[in-house]
Design an enzyme around this catalytic site. Structure first.
Site, PDB file in Angstrom:
ATOM      1  CG  ASP A 268      -0.252  -0.065   2.538  1.00  0.00           C
ATOM      2  OD1 ASP A 268       0.991   0.075   2.564  1.00  0.00           O
ATOM      3  OD2 ASP A 268      -0.926  -0.277   3.556  1.00  0.00           O
ATOM      4  CG  ASP A 381      -1.337  -8.580   4.765  1.00  0.00           C
ATOM      5  OD1 ASP A 381      -1.560  -9.330   3.809  1.00  0.00           O
ATOM      6  OD2 ASP A 381      -1.928  -7.504   4.948  1.00  0.00           O
TER       7      ASP A 381
END
Length: 478
Positions: A268, A381
């Site tokens: 991100d 993640d």
């Protein structure tokens, strides 16, 4: 559920009596009814358990069923005790107080297949299959080694489906690349790449590895001593081109964290949690060009600032079975700067495909440099460009990249949907999307392709994990 051990003890006692009355040597007979890749102990209880000795200087060995599929681990009570406990892959106790010193020792065997005509032997992590030529020019019957029908093979798509004609079991590039067997032929199943025992409590994963230990053939049998899920918000890893040679010694942390879980993915561009002063400020942060930012209080790209993920943190491929990356870990666990070895078990958090099964046994060592409060316990993640931007997105206005795919799941999630969840097309679709989205950024493109190549375009992989000493390659990029 934990079993009372009386049944297993009686079965083991019966084996031991038969063993002691045998004229065979003390190293044990071949085991034609089992898939055994090296010397192992056999426990007959509610099913047959093949117990392998430690291959890594630790106090545990893997446990498989008779077909050779890993179903658990055997942990010895101490370094000098032949007694231990069988747990399944979730950590649930199956049998305790198992004395391997009283069990039969079997050696590596050569499976004999029941064949009624020329067949291809399709062998991969999902199993061994006998594929018969297509009677209609398209579809052939598939059986297991004992001639029991298990499904059908489509010679047009090179895909094996179950007897329901729908559920995919595995897919291959070309069935004609596999060996052809005729009635009476034998085929020795090659053991999977293993981890070699080193001089200390280190593991060396790699294709070149070989195993040189087995159970001591005595009554003592003493072992050797010593996505499509919401992601988090922050940063990522270094080029997925090979680095550092073909092998690496993994050092496990005594008393470190361990467990099971699954791996998702994201990227991100936000400033990572571990870079903020209030969280220790130990992690690096960089601008869009990869220049390090010394001001620990600099605003994140996700808040309109310039601080984000360092480009040195793309995934790193060491060899076919080992890679390094960075990851976000669950909030509240204090993992900044810690590393973990994720060993994939061939499964998936949701629906496993042949892509997941081919990942079985691979190691991904990740360093935590971010926290995700939407990351569950046991979840890692993994930071992969094009993996999805999760809750926040700092990439769109700063990096000059193309489409990053779905918010949760990224480019691979798009491929899954666009191909109608046909896993045989995921790799080619993802490769095309990575090339397009990162056409102006070769390093980021290689990072994206890591998911298509080393990770086999498999999402939400399940794994067992253990805390390890951090590789130098990750420490210098942290």
């Amino acid at each position: 559920m934990k079993h009372a051990f009386l049944k297993a003890l009686l079965a083991a006692g019966a084996i031991m009596i038969a063993w002691n009355c045998s004229d065979e040597s003390s190293t044990g007979p071949k085991a034609p009814d089992y898939i055994v890749t090296s010397e192992a102990w056999i426990l007959s209880a509610d099913q047959d358990y093949v117990i392998y000795p430690p291959a890594n200087g630790e106090n545990f060995g893997i446990v498989t069923n008779a077909q050779g599929d890993q179903i658990g681990i055997f942990t010895f009570n101490s370094a000098n005790s032949p007694i231990g406990t069988i747990t399944d892959l979730t950590g649930q106790i199956l049998y305790d107080a198992v004395d391997v010193g009283s069990l039969t020792v079997v050696q590596q065997n050569t499976p004999v297949y029941t064949i009624t005509g020329p067949v291809w032997l399709l062998n991969d992590d999902s199993g061994d299959y006998l594929v018969y030529p297509p009677a209609d020019g398209i579809t052939g019957v598939v059986t297991d080694a004992n001639a029991n029908p298990v499904g059908y093979f489509n010679f047009t798509t090179n895909t094996l489906v179950a007897l329901d004609g729908v559920t995919e079991i595995t897919s291959v590039d070309n069935i004609t690349d596999f060996p052809v067997l005729n009635p009476g032929d034998k085929f020795t199943k090659e053991p999977d790449p293993v981890i070699v025992e080193s001089s200390s409590s280190e593991f060396v994963p790699g294709p070149e590895s070989s195993s040189d230990i087995g159970p001591t053939p005595t009554s003592s049998a003493t072992p050797k001593s010593s996505s499509s899920q919401p992601k988090s918000s922050s940063s990522a890893p270094k080029s997925s081109s090979s680095s550092g040679g073909s092998s690496y010694q993994i050092k496990y942390v005594n008393g470190g964290k361990s467990g099971s879980g699954y791996a998702t993915r994201y990227w991100d561009c936000c400033k990572p949690h571990c870079a903020w002063p209030e969280h220790g400020g130990s992690a690096s942060t960089c601008d869009a060009k990869g220049n390090k930012i010394g001001d620990k209080s600099a605003s994140s790209m996700c808040d309109g600032g310039n601080a984000g993920i360092c480009r040195s943190q793309f995934p790193i491929i060491i060899n076919d079975t080992l890679a390094f990356a960075f990851a976000a870990t669950p909030g509240g666990e204090n993992n900044c700067g810690k590393c973990f070895d994720l060993v994939f078990d061939g499964g998936c958090k949701y629906d496993a495909t042949s892509l997941h099964k081919k990942m079985k046994g691979k190691h991904l060592i990740v360093m935590s440099n971010n926290v995700g409060y939407d990351v569950a316990g046991g979840q890692f993640d993994v930071m992969i460009p094009g993996g999805g931007y999760g809750i926040f997105n700092g990439c769109s206005n700063k990096m000059g990249w193309g489409s990053q795919g779905s918010q949760y799941g990224g480019l691979l999630d798009e491929c899954e949907k666009e191909t109608g969840y046909n896993s045989s097309k995921y790799k080619s679709c993802l490769t095309e999307k990575c090339n397009k989205s990162f056409s102006s950024d070769p390093e980021a493109k290689e990072g994206c392709l890591f998911l298509a190549t080393w990770m086999n375009a498999a999402g939400n992989l399940t794994h067992n994990y253990r805390e390890v000493e951090c590789p130098q390659e990750l420490k210098q990029r942290y």
